[in-house]
Enzyme design. Sequence first.
Site, PDB file in Angstrom:
ATOM      1  N   ASP A  60      45.784  41.916  44.593  1.00  0.00           N
ATOM      2  CA  ASP A  60      46.594  41.488  45.736  1.00  0.00           C
ATOM      3  C   ASP A  60      47.383  40.207  45.425  1.00  0.00           C
ATOM      4  OD1 ASP A  60      45.439  43.543  47.121  1.00  0.00           O
ATOM      5  OD2 ASP A  60      44.569  42.300  48.701  1.00  0.00           O
ATOM      6  N   HIS A 206      42.628  39.433  42.654  1.00  0.00           N
ATOM      7  CA  HIS A 206      43.933  38.831  42.943  1.00  0.00           C
ATOM      8  C   HIS A 206      44.643  38.445  41.645  1.00  0.00           C
ATOM      9  CE1 HIS A 206      41.672  38.345  46.681  1.00  0.00           C
ATOM     10  NE2 HIS A 206      42.838  38.340  47.297  1.00  0.00           N
TER      11      HIS A 206
END
Length: 246
Positions: A60, A206
């Site tokens: 993400d 991430h």
Amino acid sequence: MKTKPLTSKRTLATLSGAYGALALGFRSYPALASVIWIKDELFEYLQGWGRPNHVALTFDDGPDPISTPLILDELRRLEIKATFFMLGSMAEAYPYVAQQVAEDGHEIALHGHWHKNHLFRSTRTIRYDMERSLETVTNATGVRPLYFRPPYGVLTEGTLRTARDLSLRPVLWGAWGRDWRAKATPIQVLNDLKKRFKPGVTVLLHDSDCTSYPGSFRSTLGALEAFTNLCEQHSLSVGPLREHGF
């Protein structure tokens, strides 16, 4: 691959109400990842559970000009592909990085335009956000995304309706490395992933620090090889959602 949009009004109302209640108690973190029993009973299909010999690796918050290229280099070295849930604002600022993700053969997905909790946004602003991110990311990568993950993992009725209208499939996660923390280390990231590690799981990490503690991406980077070794030990292949079979 065909996806099944959420069309039932009853389903929309049930999901939005449950997610809203959860998010009120977990505003600073992805809401549902902290309430495992509710996810298991009601939202397994949103967690992205796939075929039992596979693990879906997702990232993400990118694309980021500092950290994403390093993540890409490591994935290239490990010879694995992943799904990148991009922020439209980041793709708008760094389209060349977004393009590189696509050129490396990774799957492109949406994380919205701005990283703002949908619980506190109107349906109109959610729709504008998602439409803008879809256009921005598609233009930057040359690929129209199929999957959407809302910021903080919070889905509302407006989120679900817009995803349906845009032919996007909402996907959350079953395990995460909590790699956004200030004190995260590669070992801690791996240990957090192990807590919910199962065949068929979708994993959240991430590739950018834009909403995380500065420099925390290095913990993600340092954990990737050990994570792939863990999957190999369990005879599990690692890849993007498009290969996950869910």
